[in-house]
Design a protein around this motif. Sequence first.
Motif, PDB file in Angstrom:
ATOM      1  N   ASP A   1       2.671   4.342   8.493  1.00  0.00           N
ATOM      2  CA  ASP A   1       1.158   3.307   8.878  1.00  0.00           C
ATOM      3  C   ASP A   1       1.096   4.289   9.056  1.00  0.00           C
ATOM      4  O   ASP A   1      -0.386   5.011   9.310  1.00  0.00           O
ATOM      5  CB  ASP A   1       1.153   3.560  10.883  1.00  0.00           C
ATOM      6  CG  ASP A   1      -0.115   2.489  10.889  1.00  0.00           C
ATOM      7  OD1 ASP A   1      -0.384   2.149  10.049  1.00  0.00           O
ATOM      8  OD2 ASP A   1      -0.231   2.660  11.888  1.00  0.00           O
ATOM      9  N   GLU A   2       0.018   4.546   7.149  1.00  0.00           N
ATOM     10  CA  GLU A   2      -0.948   5.336   6.639  1.00  0.00           C
ATOM     11  C   GLU A   2      -1.529   4.506   5.279  1.00  0.00           C
ATOM     12  O   GLU A   2      -0.080   3.734   4.561  1.00  0.00           O
ATOM     13  CB  GLU A   2      -0.715   6.378   6.385  1.00  0.00           C
ATOM     14  CG  GLU A   2       1.171   6.904   5.792  1.00  0.00           C
ATOM     15  CD  GLU A   2       0.913   8.198   5.491  1.00  0.00           C
ATOM     16  OE1 GLU A   2       1.249   8.873   4.134  1.00  0.00           O
ATOM     17  OE2 GLU A   2       1.548   8.668   6.389  1.00  0.00           O
ATOM     18  N   PRO A   3      -2.072   5.020   4.698  1.00  0.00           N
ATOM     19  CA  PRO A   3      -2.892   3.811   3.546  1.00  0.00           C
ATOM     20  C   PRO A   3      -2.004   4.639   2.453  1.00  0.00           C
ATOM     21  O   PRO A   3      -1.481   4.978   2.207  1.00  0.00           O
ATOM     22  CB  PRO A   3      -4.328   4.198   3.559  1.00  0.00           C
ATOM     23  CG  PRO A   3      -4.700   4.821   5.016  1.00  0.00           C
ATOM     24  CD  PRO A   3      -3.409   5.332   5.120  1.00  0.00           C
TER      25      PRO A   3
ATOM     26  N   GLY B   1       4.120   7.186  -6.480  1.00  0.00           N
ATOM     27  CA  GLY B   1       4.399   9.199  -6.655  1.00  0.00           C
ATOM     28  C   GLY B   1       3.633   9.164  -4.977  1.00  0.00           C
ATOM     29  O   GLY B   1       3.162  10.652  -4.872  1.00  0.00           O
ATOM     30  N   GLN B   2       3.738   8.594  -4.012  1.00  0.00           N
ATOM     31  CA  GLN B   2       3.561   8.724  -3.014  1.00  0.00           C
ATOM     32  C   GLN B   2       4.319   9.288  -1.903  1.00  0.00           C
ATOM     33  O   GLN B   2       5.493   8.331  -1.331  1.00  0.00           O
ATOM     34  CB  GLN B   2       2.074   7.914  -2.133  1.00  0.00           C
ATOM     35  CG  GLN B   2       1.718   8.438  -0.718  1.00  0.00           C
ATOM     36  CD  GLN B   2       0.991   7.050  -0.598  1.00  0.00           C
ATOM     37  OE1 GLN B   2       0.694   6.253  -1.276  1.00  0.00           O
ATOM     38  NE2 GLN B   2       0.046   6.992   0.732  1.00  0.00           N
ATOM     39  N   ASP B   3       3.936  10.535  -1.082  1.00  0.00           N
ATOM     40  CA  ASP B   3       4.700  10.486   0.326  1.00  0.00           C
ATOM     41  C   ASP B   3       4.976   9.944   1.138  1.00  0.00           C
ATOM     42  O   ASP B   3       3.802   9.715   2.226  1.00  0.00           O
ATOM     43  CB  ASP B   3       5.060  12.434   0.295  1.00  0.00           C
ATOM     44  CG  ASP B   3       4.992  13.289  -0.715  1.00  0.00           C
ATOM     45  OD1 ASP B   3       6.410  12.625  -1.646  1.00  0.00           O
ATOM     46  OD2 ASP B   3       4.862  14.628  -0.423  1.00  0.00           O
ATOM     47  N   TYR B   4       6.382  10.040   1.814  1.00  0.00           N
ATOM     48  CA  TYR B   4       5.960   9.080   3.409  1.00  0.00           C
ATOM     49  C   TYR B   4       7.384   9.338   4.141  1.00  0.00           C
ATOM     50  O   TYR B   4       8.593  10.755   3.580  1.00  0.00           O
ATOM     51  CB  TYR B   4       6.265   8.116   2.872  1.00  0.00           C
ATOM     52  CG  TYR B   4       7.555   7.126   1.794  1.00  0.00           C
ATOM     53  CD1 TYR B   4       8.564   7.127   2.026  1.00  0.00           C
ATOM     54  CD2 TYR B   4       7.549   7.071   1.008  1.00  0.00           C
ATOM     55  CE1 TYR B   4      10.081   6.237   1.737  1.00  0.00           C
ATOM     56  CE2 TYR B   4       8.974   7.075   0.222  1.00  0.00           C
ATOM     57  CZ  TYR B   4       9.707   6.460   0.508  1.00  0.00           C
ATOM     58  OH  TYR B   4      11.510   6.896  -0.253  1.00  0.00           O
TER      59      TYR B   4
ATOM     60  N   ALA C   1      -4.233  -3.786   5.451  1.00  0.00           N
ATOM     61  CA  ALA C   1      -5.200  -2.525   5.370  1.00  0.00           C
ATOM     62  C   ALA C   1      -5.134  -1.319   4.659  1.00  0.00           C
ATOM     63  O   ALA C   1      -5.280  -0.568   4.269  1.00  0.00           O
ATOM     64  CB  ALA C   1      -5.133  -2.047   7.153  1.00  0.00           C
ATOM     65  N   ASN C   2      -3.093  -1.171   4.523  1.00  0.00           N
ATOM     66  CA  ASN C   2      -3.471   0.171   3.807  1.00  0.00           C
ATOM     67  C   ASN C   2      -2.298  -0.429   2.929  1.00  0.00           C
ATOM     68  O   ASN C   2      -2.830   0.773   2.343  1.00  0.00           O
ATOM     69  CB  ASN C   2      -1.216  -0.042   5.242  1.00  0.00           C
ATOM     70  CG  ASN C   2      -1.626   0.657   6.398  1.00  0.00           C
ATOM     71  OD1 ASN C   2      -2.539   1.540   6.851  1.00  0.00           O
ATOM     72  ND2 ASN C   2      -0.621   0.540   6.696  1.00  0.00           N
ATOM     73  N   TRP C   3      -2.785  -0.888   2.276  1.00  0.00           N
ATOM     74  CA  TRP C   3      -2.199  -1.844   1.075  1.00  0.00           C
ATOM     75  C   TRP C   3      -4.158  -1.732  -0.025  1.00  0.00           C
ATOM     76  O   TRP C   3      -3.559  -2.446  -0.784  1.00  0.00           O
ATOM     77  CB  TRP C   3      -1.428  -2.842   0.507  1.00  0.00           C
ATOM     78  CG  TRP C   3      -0.288  -2.766   1.032  1.00  0.00           C
ATOM     79  CD1 TRP C   3       0.483  -1.556   1.252  1.00  0.00           C
ATOM     80  CD2 TRP C   3       0.842  -3.983   1.037  1.00  0.00           C
ATOM     81  NE1 TRP C   3       1.840  -1.930   1.477  1.00  0.00           N
ATOM     82  CE2 TRP C   3       2.129  -3.295   1.569  1.00  0.00           C
ATOM     83  CE3 TRP C   3       0.979  -4.724   0.653  1.00  0.00           C
ATOM     84  CZ2 TRP C   3       3.487  -4.214   2.347  1.00  0.00           C
ATOM     85  CZ3 TRP C   3       2.028  -6.231   1.165  1.00  0.00           C
ATOM     86  CH2 TRP C   3       2.883  -5.772   1.844  1.00  0.00           C
ATOM     87  N   LEU C   4      -4.679  -1.492   0.548  1.00  0.00           N
ATOM     88  CA  LEU C   4      -5.877  -1.848  -0.071  1.00  0.00           C
ATOM     89  C   LEU C   4      -6.616  -2.521  -0.383  1.00  0.00           C
ATOM     90  O   LEU C   4      -7.635  -3.016  -0.933  1.00  0.00           O
ATOM     91  CB  LEU C   4      -6.688  -0.960  -0.547  1.00  0.00           C
ATOM     92  CG  LEU C   4      -5.820   0.770   0.042  1.00  0.00           C
ATOM     93  CD1 LEU C   4      -6.011   1.935  -0.914  1.00  0.00           C
ATOM     94  CD2 LEU C   4      -6.447   1.628   1.629  1.00  0.00           C
TER      95      LEU C   4
ATOM     96  N   ASP D   1       7.098  -2.562   1.117  1.00  0.00           N
ATOM     97  CA  ASP D   1       5.631  -1.292   0.850  1.00  0.00           C
ATOM     98  C   ASP D   1       6.552   0.470  -0.099  1.00  0.00           C
ATOM     99  O   ASP D   1       5.586   0.875  -0.253  1.00  0.00           O
ATOM    100  CB  ASP D   1       5.460  -0.888   2.729  1.00  0.00           C
ATOM    101  CG  ASP D   1       4.193  -0.232   2.619  1.00  0.00           C
ATOM    102  OD1 ASP D   1       3.466  -0.141   2.446  1.00  0.00           O
ATOM    103  OD2 ASP D   1       4.821   0.870   3.229  1.00  0.00           O
ATOM    104  N   GLN D   2       7.610   0.233   0.821  1.00  0.00           N
ATOM    105  CA  GLN D   2       8.226   2.004   0.554  1.00  0.00           C
ATOM    106  C   GLN D   2       8.391   1.944  -1.368  1.00  0.00           C
ATOM    107  O   GLN D   2       8.228   2.749  -1.718  1.00  0.00           O
ATOM    108  CB  GLN D   2       9.661   1.571   0.688  1.00  0.00           C
ATOM    109  CG  GLN D   2      10.319   2.514   0.505  1.00  0.00           C
ATOM    110  CD  GLN D   2      12.023   2.879   0.259  1.00  0.00           C
ATOM    111  OE1 GLN D   2      12.126   1.724   0.677  1.00  0.00           O
ATOM    112  NE2 GLN D   2      12.616   4.294   1.103  1.00  0.00           N
TER     113      GLN D   2
END
Length: 378
Positions: free
Chosen positions: A64-66, A329-332, A373-376, A321-322
Amino acid sequence: MHARTKRAAPAALLAAGALLLTSCSSDGGTTTDGDETTDESAVAAAEEFLVPWNGEGDKTLLIDEPLEAPVAEGTHVVYLDVGTPVSAVMWGNLQAPAELLGLELERVEVGRDAQSVNSAMNSVVEIAPDGVINITLDPVFFESQIEQLDELGIPLVSGSVMNTVEYGLPEAFNGPDWMRANGEALGAAAIARSGGATEFVFYNIPEFPFSPYELEGAESKIAELCSECTLRTVDIPIAELGSTAADRVVSDLQANPQTEYFISAVDEVQLGLPAKLDLAGIEIQGIGMWTPPPNYEQISAGDQDATLSVDLNLMMWTVLDQLLREMGGQDYEWPDAGTSASSLTRVTDASNVPEDPVVGYVAIPDYQDQFAANWLVD
């Protein structure tokens, strides 16, 4: 109370697979009424365990983060279709988020044998998309193509695949621990919904890598709750799903009339099963998982007892989303398996069956808005 067969049918064709006798442990008292045995404490403990799987309470997206940046329109994503009814449902569930993001979504049928998989995955490498989504296909069948995709910088994310990390792929949110947790829910539901039955069977699909983990979870939970229970295991080949799987179940139950309730690794095993059980004079109910629309229709009609619903829409939006985060290249980080499992799954019966069997179970009513919202997305 749990159902019994109307009559003890003669031994028929034994279903393929090993018969596994599982001894269980419990401190609960047992009462006997005629020829039926009910362990009230086991039922109560099972019902208590299932509280997180009742579908109630507020739930959040697993990540749950953009995103760090919007997704470029026309981003090319390939979906690997293994050819099962549930796989078709999941492909359909990707259409809405693809439209929301302006993705170019392509479906590649991979087949069910090594040669077909190899040929299909070679074509994926030639296509060279921006990302790949795999649902249920074991990486052991396309290890060389994984290396090629990695060299090209093309991420591949997975759903219901148990050995992603071993093959250098990102960890799936619903890996072994997730499957064990839901297997425990299946085992607890079998005890609770049968009213304390003691003779169970698990219909395993060997080709699905997640199936043994569901079995492991069901075995452990039944063992924890019940001192007199036995659990047989019968293998059903993936090729029989949607065709002769129900016949194999009927044959097995005819050959084992002591069975009181069944668990199936995938709910497709139950497609068309109620009518065939009725024809055979068998009154045994069961519960499965990975529910396609016809199973919801059977539950609504009173022909099927229950299912462990997975919010397949939420699952596919989560897998996508993953992939977006891997491409960027975004950490999750995933939450713990128990939280992930109960966030996406629920025990469904006639009292809470979805009105729309195609939409199915919806765990988070406004999930689309939260993802947007998270996907802008404006």
